[in-house]
Design a protein around this motif. Structure first.
Motif, PDB file in Angstrom:
ATOM      1  N   GLY A  80     -37.426  66.139  -7.476  1.00 40.60           N
ATOM      2  CA  GLY A  80     -36.662  64.285  -6.677  1.00 40.60           C
ATOM      3  C   GLY A  80     -36.975  63.628  -7.233  1.00 40.60           C
ATOM      4  N   ASP A 125     -28.366  60.688  -5.547  1.00 41.54           N
ATOM      5  CA  ASP A 125     -28.510  61.396  -5.530  1.00 41.54           C
ATOM      6  C   ASP A 125     -28.771  63.214  -6.227  1.00 41.54           C
ATOM      7  N   LYS A 129     -31.647  63.241  -4.842  1.00 42.37           N
ATOM      8  CA  LYS A 129     -32.433  63.662  -3.515  1.00 42.37           C
ATOM      9  C   LYS A 129     -32.347  64.984  -3.376  1.00 42.37           C
TER      10      LYS A 129
END
Ligand SMILES: Nc1ncnc2c1ncn2[C@@H]1O[C@H](COP(=O)(O)OP(=O)(O)OP(=O)(O)O)[C@@H](O)[C@H]1O
Ligand SMILES: [Mg+2]
Lengths: 512, 322
Positions: A287, A450, A453
């Motif tokens: 992440g 993204d 994420k």
């Protein structure tokens, strides 16, 4: 004639109602384009907007399907490249059109080689002839070196020198800085300033808006093959300009939300690539977006290539989730879940004679798109590619278009898209936004955010400190092949990054 | 991994083929004392002539990134035409002239189709090969005729000497020098190489890339015409499909040559070496009464050996360079 300052007398390049069609593409649609004597005219627009096509029409490399063209008052309709060059027009292409096996001097003088009485090329005179032109733009390129031995940045400078041999009065530069390093960019700007003093008319294409505000007098915006406007640069604020280019409002520069950073997924210990970089160690969390910055030649790409197995490494341990990886070549890296978007994409990442679809699914074909490891699942493949084309807003008539027919920036996007389809755990991006328009950059940042994420670890290598600062969570700074500093982006400033990039040391002159 | 090892690799990549060639010569000269006799060396050179000449034309065309296979049929067709002319009593000069003109006309047709109509040079010249094969049958009815029965004068072209050297050798070495100087020293020659490396670079500076390309096909055709002439005179008659063996040998010589001197690039000294290589092996084995079917076998093994040396070494260099 004082009142006619902005009148027709001043216009030296006048293209009216130019249209150009390629199969399935309207590259230019009734475009008017006027350049005044002695000005520096910026041409901007998104990838695939038609900038390069318009310039190739001026240079007579393409002929228009409709419209008229006057250069220096002369009708250029029936002319070829040779004639417009004789009129004093030179074009520096977006692609490096050099002969790799020829020397620098020979490439610079290509087409105008001096010959002796026997009709043989006079190599000594050739070198002398090339020297002053190269000197205009660079002092550290060897005239006798083969072009294939030069860095990208140096090769680009050679194309500038080659354009000068024709003694241009009108000089077109198509994204010259996309390949240039910091120092060479400065050299180019100095050179362009000198050109302006000499009264040379310049047309300048770039996706870097600061350059345009620094260099240019007027600006023309193209969008989807149509001209949006021409205006003096001072009258157009940057946000305004971006809106005209993209045709929509871009919300914020980088769409970064709160990052949720997890465990260490990937670690590198004492990595020694074959060239340049030394003793590299770092961790990457899931992440997390980890930036690597450093001036050109600091060894960033070498680290990326060594991790990915694209180059051999001397030593070093790479672990994924604690498990040591044996990476001998890119195949091993891909299998382990590592993806690398390389720097020189056109050369390293694209099969130019294949379609967008085939290019995009190539690295992940076996993993994601094959039933029983053999038959390609065509439906799934097509859907995935169609989605990428839409998400990325690729300027193409169809997924089956050959990659070589795409605009320069669109090719870059294809290569990035291809790795995004690969479902990897670790993504390494080496200068992913080079040559990509503002809207496209925005799309790429969003994709990267993204990815993070969704739990992937991202390594983001770039020269543009602003984007690293805004996009990454943590940044490593390389200088002269070594990792010299690690900063948390929340707690740092652009000046601090710049300080270390330029080789500053902690206990040195810096205060605080 | 020192500079020294690097230089050594480079040396092997560039001169590996030459070393293999010298090795073959040493082996053959130890095996048979006749091998290095001047008469035998002349023999090898004369035998190499038509292959060498043909391969020079092919090098020129492959250098610019195209291919031309038409020579495989053109040679035989020219043979048939020559015999028709000789039997009808035409003078040697006019026969030579017609052979070269046919070659150029063939090159021009190929140029029009490939450059003008953008057809693939492989397909066009493959078709040309078939067409010429058909024409050869049509003109010569597939019958072998011997020249000496009709006109001995024209045979003197290949049987004569100029100074110490037989004429065929002069033709081959002369053409080699001409091609080599032309390609490495003249502007046009350098542009032909540039066409193959990056055609955009040629167009960018306003040179007429298409004209250059077309012209090179015509020049190649001319050389193939010469090949037909020499091959027919060397055989002494028109044999059915006489050019067919050239197909593989000429391609082989050019490819093999690209592994020499300028590793990885087509070049004329390499091509000459490649052509000599083939006939040296044929000659060396024949001298020692090796059964004919072993000859291609040994040639193949040597090919693999030579290419293996150069590519392995070159691969190492590239990896270091990255
Ligand atoms: N030779 C060609 N054949 C087919 N389509 C082409 C060709 N050249 C350009 N195009 C198409 O024309 C459009 C305009 O391309 P162009 O290269 O002019 O864009 P650009 O504004 O220079 O973009 P970039 O910023 O990415 O360089 C694109 O959609 C491109 O795919
Ligand atoms: Mg472009």
């Amino acid at each position: 004639m004082g009142t006619a300052r902005n009148g027709d007398e001043d216009v030296v390049i006048k293209a009216s109602l130019i249209s150009k069609y390629f199969p399935g593409v309207i590259a230019l649609d009734n475009v008017d384009f006027e350049v005044r004597k002695g000005e520096t005219h910026a041409l901007v627009g998104e990838n695939g907007a038609g900038k390069s096509t318009l310039m190739k029409i001026l240079y007579r490399e393409y002929s228009e399907d409709a419209g008229s063209l006057y250069i220096d008052g002369k009708n250029a309709k029936g002319m070829g490249i040779r004639q417009v060059r004789n009129l004093g027009l030179s074009l520096i292409h977006q692609d490096l059109n050099l002969v790799p096996v020829f020397t620098v001097a020979h490439n610079v003088c290509m087409g105008l080689e001096p010959v002796n009485k026997l009709g043989f090329i006079d190599w000594k005179e050739l070198k002398q002839k090339a020297a002053p032109y190269l000197k205009e733009i660079s002092s550290d390129i060897d005239l006798d070196a083969k072009v294939e031995e030069l860095s990208n940045s140096q090769q680009q400078l050679v194309t500038v020198a080659r354009a000068l041999v024709a003694h241009p009065r009108f000089l077109i530069l198509d994204e010259p800085t996309a390949r240039l390093d910091q120092k060479s960019t400065e050299a180019l700007f100095d050179f362009l300033d000198r050109c302006k003093e000499k009264g040379i008319t310049i047309i300048y294409i770039s996706h870097r808006l600061e350059e345009i505000y620094r260099l240019c007098d007027r600006i023309t915006v193209l969008r989807d093959g149509e001209k949006v406007l021409t205006a003096p640069v001072q009258e157009l604020a940057q946000t305004e300009l971006v809106k005209h280019m993209v045709g929509r409002e871009l919300k914020q520069q980088i769409p970064k939300g709160e990052a949720s950073i997890g465990e260490v997924v990937f670690s590198v210990r004492n990595l020694n690539p074959m060239a340049k970089a030394k003793d590299i160690s770092f961790d990457l969390h899931s992440g997390e977006i980890l930036g690597i910055v450093g001036s050109i030649g600091a060894g960033k790409s070498e680290v990326a290539r060594a991790i990915f197995g694209a180059d051999r490494k001397q030593s070093g341990v790479i672990r994924m989730q604690g498990e040591e990886l044996k990476i001998r070549d890119p195949r091993d890296a891909i299998d382990a879940g590592i993806a690398l978007v390389p720097e020189e994409r056109r050369k390293q990442g694209l099969v130019t004679t294949e379609s967008i679809r085939k290019n995009m699914t190539l690295p992940s074909l076996g993993k994601n798109f094959c039933a029983g490891g053999f038959w390609i699942k065509q439906r799934k493949e097509k859907e995935a590619v169609a989605k990428s084309i839409k998400d990325f807003r690729l300027a193409t008539p169809s997924p089956e278009q050959e990659a070589r027919l795409l605009s320069g920036g669109t090719q870059q996007k294809v290569v990035i898209g291809k790795w995004l389809l690969s479902d990897s755990k670790i993504y390494i991006f080496d200068e992913p936004t080079k040559g990509i328009d503002v809207g496209g950059k925005h799309d790429i940042y969003k994709m990267i955010v993204d990815l993070a994420k969704n739990g992937a670890g991202v390594i983001f290598i770039s020269n543009e400190l602003d984007e690293v600062l805004a996009l990454c969570d943590r940044t490593l700074i390389m200088f002269n092949g070594r990792l010299v500093k690690e900063v948390i982006n929340k707690d740092t400033t652009k000046n601090e990054l710049l300080f270390y990039v330029m080789g500053g040391k902690d206990n040195g002159s810096k205060s605080g | 991994m020192g500079q020294k090892a690097d230089n050594w690799n480079k040396f092997i990549a560039n001169y590996g083929l030459l070393l293999a060639f010298l090795l073959a010569i040493i082996v053959f000269s130890l095996w048979s004392e006749n091998f290095l006799r001047w008469g035998n060396v002349q023999n090898i050179l004369i035998q190499t002539t038509s292959l060498g000449v043909c391969a020079f034309g092919l090098t020129l065309i492959m250098m610019m990134g195209e291919i031309d296979l038409s020579y495989a049929g053109l040679t035989g067709m020219i043979g048939a035409v020559m015999l028709k002319m000789i039997m009808a009593g035409y003078s040697p000069v006019s026969v030579v002239f017609v052979c070269l003109a046919i070659g150029m006309a063939s090159g021009l047709c190929i140029a029009i189709l490939v450059v003008g109509l953008r057809m693939s040079s492989f397909m066009v010249t493959l078709a040309a090969w078939f067409i010429y094969m058909g024409l050869e049958r049509y003109i010569g009815h597939g019958v072998t005729h011997w020249i000496y029965k009709y006109d001995e004068n024209i045979l003197k072209i290949v049987q004569g000497h100029a100074g110490p050297l037989p004429v065929p050798i002069i033709i081959m070495l002369g053409l080699f020098l001409l091609c080599w100087l032309f390609q490495t020293r003249t502007r046009t020659g350098q542009y032909i190489l540039a066409l193959g490396e990056n055609i955009e670079a040629v167009k960018e500076v306003g040179l007429k890339a298409n004209l250059l390309k077309g012209g090179t096909f015509v020049a190649g055709g001319l050389i193939f015409g010469l090949t037909g002439l020499i091959e027919t005179l060397r055989i002494g008659g028109s044999m059915v499909y006489s050019g067919r063996f050239l197909l593989i040998y000429a391609l082989g010589a050019v490819f093999l040559g690209s592994a020499a001197f300028k590793a990885g690039k087509y070049n004329f000294p390499g091509t000459l070496l490649g052509a000599l290589f083939f006939y040296t092996i044929i000659n060396g084995l024949t001298l020692n009464m090796v059964k004919f079917y072993y000859i291609p076998l040994v040639q193949g093994l040597f090919l693999i050996l030579a290419v293996a040396i150069t590519t392995v070494k070159r691969g190492e260099i590239e990896q270091v360079q990255f």
